[in-house]
Design a protein around this motif. Sequence first.
Motif, PDB file in Angstrom:
ATOM      1  N   LYS A  82      11.306  11.494   1.763  1.00  0.00           N
ATOM      2  CA  LYS A  82      10.437  12.669   1.880  1.00  0.00           C
ATOM      3  C   LYS A  82       9.054  12.437   1.236  1.00  0.00           C
ATOM      4  O   LYS A  82       8.039  12.519   1.931  1.00  0.00           O
ATOM      5  N   PRO A  83       9.015  12.121  -0.065  1.00  0.00           N
ATOM      6  CA  PRO A  83       7.675  11.924  -0.648  1.00  0.00           C
ATOM      7  C   PRO A  83       6.926  10.740  -0.041  1.00  0.00           C
ATOM      8  O   PRO A  83       5.707  10.810   0.145  1.00  0.00           O
ATOM      9  N   THR A  84       7.655   9.680   0.320  1.00  0.00           N
ATOM     10  CA  THR A  84       6.962   8.500   0.867  1.00  0.00           C
ATOM     11  C   THR A  84       6.342   8.848   2.212  1.00  0.00           C
ATOM     12  O   THR A  84       5.198   8.505   2.506  1.00  0.00           O
ATOM     13  N   GLN A  85       7.122   9.551   3.022  1.00  0.00           N
ATOM     14  CA  GLN A  85       6.641   9.943   4.355  1.00  0.00           C
ATOM     15  C   GLN A  85       5.399  10.829   4.258  1.00  0.00           C
ATOM     16  O   GLN A  85       4.459  10.673   5.021  1.00  0.00           O
ATOM     17  N   GLU A  86       5.424  11.748   3.274  1.00  0.00           N
ATOM     18  CA  GLU A  86       4.255  12.634   3.121  1.00  0.00           C
ATOM     19  C   GLU A  86       2.996  11.815   2.852  1.00  0.00           C
ATOM     20  O   GLU A  86       1.909  12.172   3.284  1.00  0.00           O
ATOM     21  N   LYS A  87       3.175  10.722   2.116  1.00  0.00           N
ATOM     22  CA  LYS A  87       1.993   9.899   1.787  1.00  0.00           C
ATOM     23  C   LYS A  87       1.618   8.958   2.934  1.00  0.00           C
ATOM     24  O   LYS A  87       0.481   8.554   3.049  1.00  0.00           O
ATOM     25  N   MET A  88       2.605   8.557   3.731  1.00  0.00           N
ATOM     26  CA  MET A  88       2.332   7.496   4.725  1.00  0.00           C
ATOM     27  C   MET A  88       1.999   7.974   6.111  1.00  0.00           C
ATOM     28  O   MET A  88       1.327   7.284   6.856  1.00  0.00           O
ATOM     29  N   LEU A  89       2.543   9.108   6.504  1.00  0.00           N
ATOM     30  CA  LEU A  89       2.373   9.502   7.902  1.00  0.00           C
ATOM     31  C   LEU A  89       1.281  10.553   8.104  1.00  0.00           C
ATOM     32  O   LEU A  89       0.964  10.905   9.219  1.00  0.00           O
ATOM     33  N   ARG A  90       0.683  11.034   6.969  1.00  0.00           N
ATOM     34  CA  ARG A  90      -0.388  12.034   7.130  1.00  0.00           C
ATOM     35  C   ARG A  90      -1.614  11.361   7.732  1.00  0.00           C
ATOM     36  O   ARG A  90      -2.098  10.344   7.202  1.00  0.00           O
ATOM     37  N   PRO A  91      -2.155  11.929   8.845  1.00  0.00           N
ATOM     38  CA  PRO A  91      -3.300  11.278   9.496  1.00  0.00           C
ATOM     39  C   PRO A  91      -4.450  10.974   8.546  1.00  0.00           C
ATOM     40  O   PRO A  91      -5.071   9.914   8.632  1.00  0.00           O
ATOM     41  N   ALA A  92      -4.729  11.890   7.580  1.00  0.00           N
ATOM     42  CA  ALA A  92      -5.861  11.653   6.680  1.00  0.00           C
ATOM     43  C   ALA A  92      -5.615  10.417   5.817  1.00  0.00           C
ATOM     44  O   ALA A  92      -6.529   9.630   5.548  1.00  0.00           O
ATOM     45  N   VAL A  93      -4.365  10.231   5.389  1.00  0.00           N
ATOM     46  CA  VAL A  93      -4.048   9.072   4.550  1.00  0.00           C
ATOM     47  C   VAL A  93      -4.201   7.798   5.389  1.00  0.00           C
ATOM     48  O   VAL A  93      -4.807   6.815   4.960  1.00  0.00           O
ATOM     49  N   VAL A  94      -3.662   7.858   6.601  1.00  0.00           N
ATOM     50  CA  VAL A  94      -3.734   6.681   7.477  1.00  0.00           C
ATOM     51  C   VAL A  94      -5.211   6.323   7.717  1.00  0.00           C
ATOM     52  O   VAL A  94      -5.605   5.161   7.628  1.00  0.00           O
ATOM     53  N   ALA A  95      -6.008   7.359   7.991  1.00  0.00           N
ATOM     54  CA  ALA A  95      -7.435   7.119   8.281  1.00  0.00           C
ATOM     55  C   ALA A  95      -8.135   6.491   7.082  1.00  0.00           C
ATOM     56  O   ALA A  95      -9.033   5.658   7.244  1.00  0.00           O
ATOM     57  N   SER A  96      -7.706   6.858   5.866  1.00  0.00           N
ATOM     58  CA  SER A  96      -8.399   6.341   4.686  1.00  0.00           C
ATOM     59  C   SER A  96      -8.212   4.823   4.542  1.00  0.00           C
ATOM     60  O   SER A  96      -8.961   4.176   3.814  1.00  0.00           O
ATOM     61  N   TYR A  97      -7.216   4.281   5.229  1.00  0.00           N
ATOM     62  CA  TYR A  97      -7.008   2.836   5.157  1.00  0.00           C
ATOM     63  C   TYR A  97      -7.833   2.053   6.190  1.00  0.00           C
ATOM     64  O   TYR A  97      -7.899   0.827   6.108  1.00  0.00           O
ATOM     65  N   VAL A  98      -8.475   2.757   7.134  1.00  0.00           N
ATOM     66  CA  VAL A  98      -9.227   2.051   8.184  1.00  0.00           C
ATOM     67  C   VAL A  98     -10.286   1.106   7.583  1.00  0.00           C
ATOM     68  O   VAL A  98     -10.318  -0.082   7.913  1.00  0.00           O
ATOM     69  N   PRO A  99     -11.144   1.602   6.647  1.00  0.00           N
ATOM     70  CA  PRO A  99     -12.162   0.674   6.124  1.00  0.00           C
ATOM     71  C   PRO A  99     -11.555  -0.502   5.365  1.00  0.00           C
ATOM     72  O   PRO A  99     -12.092  -1.614   5.418  1.00  0.00           O
ATOM     73  N   LEU A 100     -10.433  -0.277   4.680  1.00  0.00           N
ATOM     74  CA  LEU A 100      -9.828  -1.377   3.924  1.00  0.00           C
ATOM     75  C   LEU A 100      -9.263  -2.445   4.868  1.00  0.00           C
ATOM     76  O   LEU A 100      -9.440  -3.644   4.653  1.00  0.00           O
ATOM     77  N   ILE A 101      -8.600  -1.975   5.920  1.00  0.00           N
ATOM     78  CA  ILE A 101      -8.042  -2.948   6.874  1.00  0.00           C
ATOM     79  C   ILE A 101      -9.181  -3.632   7.626  1.00  0.00           C
ATOM     80  O   ILE A 101      -9.096  -4.808   7.976  1.00  0.00           O
ATOM     81  N   GLU A 102     -10.260  -2.896   7.855  1.00  0.00           N
ATOM     82  CA  GLU A 102     -11.385  -3.505   8.572  1.00  0.00           C
ATOM     83  C   GLU A 102     -11.925  -4.705   7.796  1.00  0.00           C
ATOM     84  O   GLU A 102     -12.222  -5.751   8.383  1.00  0.00           O
ATOM     85  N   LYS A 103     -12.007  -4.562   6.473  1.00  0.00           N
ATOM     86  CA  LYS A 103     -12.524  -5.689   5.665  1.00  0.00           C
ATOM     87  C   LYS A 103     -11.611  -6.902   5.805  1.00  0.00           C
ATOM     88  O   LYS A 103     -12.069  -8.028   5.952  1.00  0.00           O
ATOM     89  N   VAL A 104     -10.295  -6.654   5.753  1.00  0.00           N
ATOM     90  CA  VAL A 104      -9.337  -7.759   5.895  1.00  0.00           C
ATOM     91  C   VAL A 104      -9.539  -8.415   7.274  1.00  0.00           C
ATOM     92  O   VAL A 104      -9.582  -9.642   7.408  1.00  0.00           O
ATOM     93  N   THR A 105      -9.691  -7.570   8.297  1.00  0.00           N
ATOM     94  CA  THR A 105      -9.833  -8.090   9.665  1.00  0.00           C
ATOM     95  C   THR A 105     -11.124  -8.899   9.810  1.00  0.00           C
ATOM     96  O   THR A 105     -11.139  -9.936  10.482  1.00  0.00           O
ATOM     97  N   ASN A 106     -12.206  -8.428   9.163  1.00  0.00           N
ATOM     98  CA  ASN A 106     -13.465  -9.182   9.244  1.00  0.00           C
ATOM     99  C   ASN A 106     -13.278 -10.593   8.688  1.00  0.00           C
ATOM    100  O   ASN A 106     -13.766 -11.568   9.265  1.00  0.00           O
TER     101      ASN A 106
END
Length: 530
Positions: free
Chosen positions: A161-185
């Motif tokens: 329950k608590p893990t899902q709340e942190k992982m599946l919320r669209p806002a949380v997922v979106a906050s990782y976009v810039p971090l993953i982008e750096k890795v991808t670059n």
Amino acid sequence: MCAMHLVRFCRPYPGLINKEVKVINTWSSHTASTSTVVRNDRSLPSEIKPFSAVPGPKGLYNVPFIGAALHFKPFTKYTANEINDLLTDMRKKYGDIFKIKFGKDYMVYINHPDDAKTILQAHYEVHKRISFDLSETLAEREKVNKGLILLNGKEWADLRKPTQEKMLRPAVVASYVPLIEKVTNDFVDNLKKKKQVDDLLWELNNYTIESVGMLCFNKRLGCLDEGTNSPAEVAVALRNIFDMLQKSFFMPLKMYLYFKTPFYKRFEQEGRKFMEVVSTETAIQNEFLTKLKKEGKLEEYLENEPNFMYSLLADGRLSEDQISSVVSDLFGAGIDSTANTLVFLLAQLALNPDKQAKLYDEIQQVVGNSRHLTKEHLAKMSYLKACLKESHRKIFPISFGVLRILESDLVVGGYQMPKNTVLAINNRSMAMDDRFYYRPTEFLPERWLRETTGDIAKSKEFPFAHKPFGFGPRACIGQRFAENEIFIAATKIVKNFHVSMPSDVKEIKTTLKIFTTPSEKIKMNFLERQ
Ligand code: HEM
């Protein structure tokens, strides 16, 4: 028998509706059109049959433990890593539902989406997962907390329950976009230098370790740093762990449950290597957060960067040990799964240059000259999403398919399945079935687009034929993170390169190590676009 079971018995089960039906194509974004399709051509028993009537191999094959061994080498041509070929042959011989004895119990294979739907939508409370007894034995002997993958019932729900709340919320997922982008670059920069790779999976393993490392430990683990040509040790350990798990599942006599056999000792060694990395990185992250807190800089840090482990610690519902077990599962499940998916997606694009060109056009249209990728860009790329869905369909990512253990009796496809029956949804076989897919052997992302209608869109009639991330409360908790990572990687790679494989490669051969993985190294050329 309770009243609910009686209701189930009396209800006409979906597969009985076996006739021509009018279907409204509600997926069209413009106008809803009507078309007549033959929904399926199933022949089901006219009355509910007992479990004993479910077809399957007979005689010695049903002797507990020994029976399972007879399906594999040296008695047949199959190994545990090629169980899909065995299942394809059985599907042809026995039909949409058949049972095989593995160990002391039967496993029932489901090859029709109507039945998959019945099973996945049934009522579950404990959400019991099939036992990975090799991992469970290791966790018990090493006194390591079990995580999301091994736990069931309340203990699992308390973690989920608590893990899902942190992982599946669209806002949380979106906050990782810039971090993953750096890795991808960084990954793209490496490809620019290499121009060609001999083993795409290992390259992508290093990429996914870095990405999922950002989620789990908020830290770059150095796998993409200059001079790092060999895959990280943790990826090697994981590959061996998954291979051994696959093999252990179909072993007739599981002596490792009682003694530390040589097979078990090898698993223990690989497991310890993996756990060593996780516990070291978890401790470093804990220390870092404690230091920031002491210095009064934690708030400022959290404003600028998401921190998954901190959000779990701050939540207060999970102990530090529970958080470590969650992080360990995410790190373990998140590396090979996404790396293999990316290998197959890029390989399909290389083998189908016209589809690659179409994807490139979409990327240029949506992203253009923007320096950064945003969640808004990703949301608009429907062809990219269709390419991933189609790649997962053509090469189904999970060895066993989605498994469920019934918590009450259920009628499936005309057979009475008792409580505790283990059911395996064989999405892999459905994917190649022309009752559910138009030209199933072809890579046709168009079949998934909203605006596609007619025969090619037949797949949209059968959503339960394709569930690569599972379904319901026990579905993949990393789905959104994985999709983001895959979309960002594919966008950046196709934007920067034309990908191709040696001209003699016409298909991709696979083997099963919990995840589907290439059976031979995949060479890929990355020709920089001008
Ligand atoms: C393309 C990549 C992936 C695929 C195809 C995939 C597929 C799946 C499937 C089919 C399940 C079982 C679902 C069910 O029984 O209904 C699952 C469970 C799980 N996945 Fe994934 N997965 C992927 C990526 C990830 C990533 C990136 C993570 C972590 C960051 C992750 C973490 C997990 C965990 C922890 C579970 C167990 C959940 C539970 O039992 O509560 N997966 N995954």
